[in-house]
Design a protein around this motif. Structure first.
Motif, PDB file in Angstrom:
ATOM      1  N   ARG A 175      -5.679  -9.108   2.185  1.00  0.00           N
ATOM      2  CA  ARG A 175      -4.914 -10.314   2.446  1.00  0.00           C
ATOM      3  C   ARG A 175      -4.170 -10.699   1.187  1.00  0.00           C
ATOM      4  O   ARG A 175      -4.543 -10.299   0.091  1.00  0.00           O
ATOM      5  CB  ARG A 175      -5.861 -11.442   2.865  1.00  0.00           C
ATOM      6  CG  ARG A 175      -6.910 -11.751   1.809  1.00  0.00           C
ATOM      7  CD  ARG A 175      -7.893 -12.769   2.290  1.00  0.00           C
ATOM      8  NE  ARG A 175      -7.262 -14.053   2.491  1.00  0.00           N
ATOM      9  CZ  ARG A 175      -7.936 -15.204   2.536  1.00  0.00           C
ATOM     10  NH1 ARG A 175      -9.243 -15.206   2.389  1.00  0.00           N
ATOM     11  NH2 ARG A 175      -7.322 -16.329   2.708  1.00  0.00           N
ATOM     12  N   PRO A 176      -3.101 -11.489   1.326  1.00  0.00           N
ATOM     13  CA  PRO A 176      -2.376 -11.923   0.129  1.00  0.00           C
ATOM     14  C   PRO A 176      -3.289 -12.755  -0.766  1.00  0.00           C
ATOM     15  O   PRO A 176      -4.146 -13.482  -0.257  1.00  0.00           O
ATOM     16  CB  PRO A 176      -1.242 -12.778   0.688  1.00  0.00           C
ATOM     17  CG  PRO A 176      -1.192 -12.523   2.139  1.00  0.00           C
ATOM     18  CD  PRO A 176      -2.526 -12.014   2.557  1.00  0.00           C
TER      19      PRO A 176
ATOM     20  N   HIS B 205      10.654 -13.531   7.133  1.00  0.00           N
ATOM     21  CA  HIS B 205       9.643 -12.491   6.927  1.00  0.00           C
ATOM     22  C   HIS B 205       9.946 -11.300   7.819  1.00  0.00           C
ATOM     23  O   HIS B 205       9.280 -10.289   7.742  1.00  0.00           O
ATOM     24  CB  HIS B 205       8.249 -13.046   7.241  1.00  0.00           C
ATOM     25  CG  HIS B 205       8.093 -13.413   8.680  1.00  0.00           C
ATOM     26  ND1 HIS B 205       8.441 -14.649   9.165  1.00  0.00           N
ATOM     27  CD2 HIS B 205       7.687 -12.700   9.743  1.00  0.00           C
ATOM     28  CE1 HIS B 205       8.231 -14.671  10.469  1.00  0.00           C
ATOM     29  NE2 HIS B 205       7.782 -13.507  10.840  1.00  0.00           N
TER      30      HIS B 205
ATOM     31  N   GLU C 169       5.615 -12.799   2.854  1.00  0.00           N
ATOM     32  CA  GLU C 169       4.806 -13.404   3.905  1.00  0.00           C
ATOM     33  C   GLU C 169       4.552 -14.881   3.604  1.00  0.00           C
ATOM     34  O   GLU C 169       4.990 -15.399   2.580  1.00  0.00           O
ATOM     35  CB  GLU C 169       3.511 -12.634   4.115  1.00  0.00           C
ATOM     36  CG  GLU C 169       2.921 -12.043   2.882  1.00  0.00           C
ATOM     37  CD  GLU C 169       1.998 -10.875   3.190  1.00  0.00           C
ATOM     38  OE1 GLU C 169       1.450 -10.815   4.285  1.00  0.00           O
ATOM     39  OE2 GLU C 169       1.815 -10.030   2.306  1.00  0.00           O
ATOM     40  N   SER C 170       3.831 -15.531   4.530  1.00  0.00           N
ATOM     41  CA  SER C 170       3.568 -16.945   4.287  1.00  0.00           C
ATOM     42  C   SER C 170       2.690 -17.081   3.045  1.00  0.00           C
ATOM     43  O   SER C 170       1.893 -16.198   2.745  1.00  0.00           O
ATOM     44  CB  SER C 170       2.897 -17.581   5.498  1.00  0.00           C
ATOM     45  OG  SER C 170       1.808 -16.818   5.907  1.00  0.00           O
TER      46      SER C 170
ATOM     47  N   MET D 148      11.665  -8.178   8.770  1.00  0.00           N
ATOM     48  CA  MET D 148      12.474  -7.165   8.089  1.00  0.00           C
ATOM     49  C   MET D 148      13.608  -6.649   8.975  1.00  0.00           C
ATOM     50  O   MET D 148      14.618  -6.191   8.462  1.00  0.00           O
ATOM     51  CB  MET D 148      11.600  -5.979   7.645  1.00  0.00           C
ATOM     52  CG  MET D 148      10.632  -6.308   6.526  1.00  0.00           C
ATOM     53  SD  MET D 148      11.443  -6.917   5.017  1.00  0.00           S
ATOM     54  CE  MET D 148      12.097  -5.411   4.329  1.00  0.00           C
TER      55      MET D 148
END
Lengths: 306, 345
Positions: free
Chosen positions: B280-281, B220, B47-48, B222
């Motif tokens: 969240r990342p 991103h 992801e970003s 898939m």
């Protein structure tokens, strides 16, 4: 059964070229559909860029006046020139969610202040406590809480959280209809389904109807009840989402479906473009002048040419 | 016998920023080891702010402060000519650029110079590496565009006169005109409509197969990976967490994050509820201890918050960095096994 939103034969054309030019571009031609009051649904508008889906959304929100036809909300015309009180009543009932939450929120303003200003503007709330309660209720319904959001600036939240906060902001005035224009296209893959599932639960749990505007047929199939497919301003096919996408009739709908990257054979990639469908949909586009939507049963309508 | 064109070992690249007299490291690329074979399309998914763009910057030798290579090595092997972009001189890099190593970037509008005709952009980029004079160069470019089935009239156009899909095809033409052995494609189709996206991907794949080039393909999405790549590396918070052949990752993921990414893809004809990943990342300035995915991982145990799992082999060309790799199962039964004749149960 009463109609909440009636889009009656709405068209919009924009002038193109210089100020003396008489050329016009038809962004939306003869869009016509209704959303019923007591049957919350997810109504999806699908199309590529340039299909007129955002223009249609802006007309529903009253941000753009139709060139012909009329959008009615609960029997009252939606117009860009409504007086203050009517406008406010309309905005309370119909709320937008935009594509990029980082652009929708002012980066210098705390997220909770924005939600609070919507709450005080559209709900008759007295005192800070009542506002906080309304905000918390809206935030909890999107899987956040006021404690998590209070005092935070937009850059302190992830894209997914911020988009949920944007949906909470729309929900805080208890709308009947959400107009969500590409709400997931800027959100990361791992968070995308959280937003899509949220739209679904708004319909099922809160009874809010959602106009979901997207270019992604896969999420459209996943959550929609009804769907309309637009090609260069014209609705080419509409009906129950699953029926339409399982067996599309119009060449352009078939082309869109064929262009969705399949997951049937990962690693074996078949990328051959559907040349015959591209030719067929270009062909009908050229003949769009003499075309009309024809009922083909089961609530489905397909554009036919001749 | 493997013949890698690119070997990355223990690569660490941090953004080193001084704040209030204190050094702050943003660990965008943390201990990445991988190999890319000749003629394969290697997908990088994440992801970003997962560090995938920083990784590409290092591989493409576009390292600008505050990004710094802290440790590790990158080694290209262009037909016996070995080069490390992190240590090579400017002159060496200028020699390999476009001829051996080229890029296809996301925003074709910002790659193509808006005030120059496409032909001049071709000259700016490719004339020196090709070493041809004016007329011969023009003939070569026309032949190449012809080959890609692009009209040669685009050479006379300005970028704004072309559609988004055509611009992206022109950048593919630009990136392939010198027939490089290695290309880096960063989200090349993200901004395109579905119909055009498929055409552009198909073009890129055809050119790649003809030239036998290798591509690092970053996206991103898939579903693009499923159709485009031979192998995929999954990046999470600056680390490579799983790597394997595309089909294996989709049918038998061995990292919970991959399993989630695959399961969250909706498909036409399938309305089963799709799980969504919470949380969240993490911030790359202060990543969680141990496995960086553990705060969001449904399978996390005590060891996950304590020790970093190594990227270890879990099958044929398949590596995963998870303490519980054996227990990872696909979250939604893959529907495509039926369709594909039950390959790999």
């Amino acid at each position: 059964m009463s109609t909440i939103l009636d889009v009656a034969n709405v068209s919009k054309s924009f002038p193109s070229g210089g100020i003396l030019s008489r050329n016009t571009v038809d962004a939306v031609v003869g869009a016509d559909f209704q959303i019923e009051e007591d049957r919350p649904e997810i109504f999806t508008i699908v199309g590529e860029s340039g299909s007129g889906k955002t223009t249609l959304a802006r007309m529903i929100l009253g941000l753009e006046a139709p060139s012909s036809g009329e959008v009615q909300f609960r029997g009252e015309p939606v117009s860009t020139s409504l007086g203050g009180r009517q406008r406010r009543a309309f905005m309370k009932a119909v709320q937008p969610v935009f594509q990029n939450p980082f652009e929708a929120f002012n980066p210098l303003k705390r997220v909770d202040r924005y939600i609070a200003s919507t709450a005080t503007a559209f709900r008759d709330l007295k005192g800070r406590k009542a506002v906080d309660e309304a905000m918390d209720e809206a935030l909890v319904s999107v899987g956040l809480s006021l404690a998590e959001v209070r005092g935070r600036f937009p850059h302190e939240l992830s894209g997914g959280q911020l988009q949920r906060a944007a949906i909470a902001r729309a929900l805080v005035c208890k709308p009947d209809l959400l107009v969500a224009d590409e709400p997931v296209s800027m959100v990361d893959a791992s968070l995308r389904m959280a937003i899509v599932n949220l739209l679904r639960s708004l319909r099922d749990d809160l009874g809010v109807s959602v106009i979901y505007i997207t270019h992604d047929l896969a999420t459209a199939y996943y959550i929609s009840d009804r769907i309309i497919i637009m090609q260069k301003g014209r609705v080419v096919e509409m009906g129950p989402a699953r029926a339409v996408l399982d067996d599309p009739q119009h060449p352009y709908s078939r082309l869109l479906k064929a262009s969705v990257l399949s997951l049937d054979n990962p690693g074996g990639g078949d990328l051959t473009p559907a040349r015959d469908l591209i030719a067929a949909s270009d062909d009908v586009l050229a003949r769009a002048g003499q075309s009309r939507l024809v009922d083909i049963g089961d609530g489905r309508r397909v554009r036919q040419y001749g | 016998m493997s013949d890698p064109i690119l070997t990355v070992e223990g690569l660490k690249a941090y953004y080193r920023v001084g704040q209030f007299g204190k050094n702050l490291d943003i660990r965008a690329v943390d201990d990445v080891t991988m190999q890319i074979e000749r003629g394969e399309i290697y997908g990088i998914a994440g992801e970003s702010s997962s560090g995938k763009t920083s990784l590409i910057k290092v591989l493409a030798a576009a390292i600008r402060p505050p990004l710094q290579v802290i440790d590790g090595s990158v080694r290209y092997d262009f037909g016996g000519r070995i080069i490390d972009p992190t240590k090579a001189s400017k002159a060496e890099l200028a020699e390999i650029r476009w001829k051996h190593l080229s890029y296809i970037m996301q925003g074709s509008m910002s790659v193509l110079n808006p005030v120059r005709r496409i032909e001049q952009t071709f000259r700016d980029f490719a004339q020196r590496p090709l070493g041809l004079s004016g007329a011969a160069f023009r003939a070569r470019v026309e032949e190449h565009l012809d080959h890609l089935k692009l009209p040669t009239s685009v050479l006379r156009s300005y970028p704004h006169e072309l559609s988004g899909g055509m611009r992206q095809r022109v950048t593919i033409g630009l990136a392939t005109v010198c027939r490089p052995e290695f290309m880096i494609a960063d989200e090349p189709t993200t901004a395109l409509d579905v119909v055009v996206q498929k055409e552009v991907l198909s073009l890129l794949r055809t050119v790649q197969q003809e030239m036998g080039a290798s591509i690092i393909f970053v996206t991103h999405d898939m579903s693009v990976h499923a159709n485009m790549t031979d192998r995929i590396g999954i990046v999470y918070a600056g680390r490579l967490v799983e790597e394997g052949p595309t089909r294996t990752l989709f049918t038998q993921p061995k990292h919970p994050y991959t399993a989630h990414l695959v399961a969250s893809l909706p498909m036409i004809g399938d309305t089963r509820p799709r799980p969504a990943l919470e949380g969240r990342p993490p911030s790359l300035a202060d990543p969680p201890k141990g496995c960086r995915f553990h705060p969001r991982c449904p399978m996390a145990t005590e060891i996950c918050s304590r020790e970093v799992p190594p990227l270890e082999s879990v099958g044929d060309r398949h590596r995963s960095a998870c303490w519980h790799a054996d227990e990872v199962r696909p979250l939604v039964e893959p529907a495509f096994d039926k369709a594909a004749g039950g390959v790999r149960a």
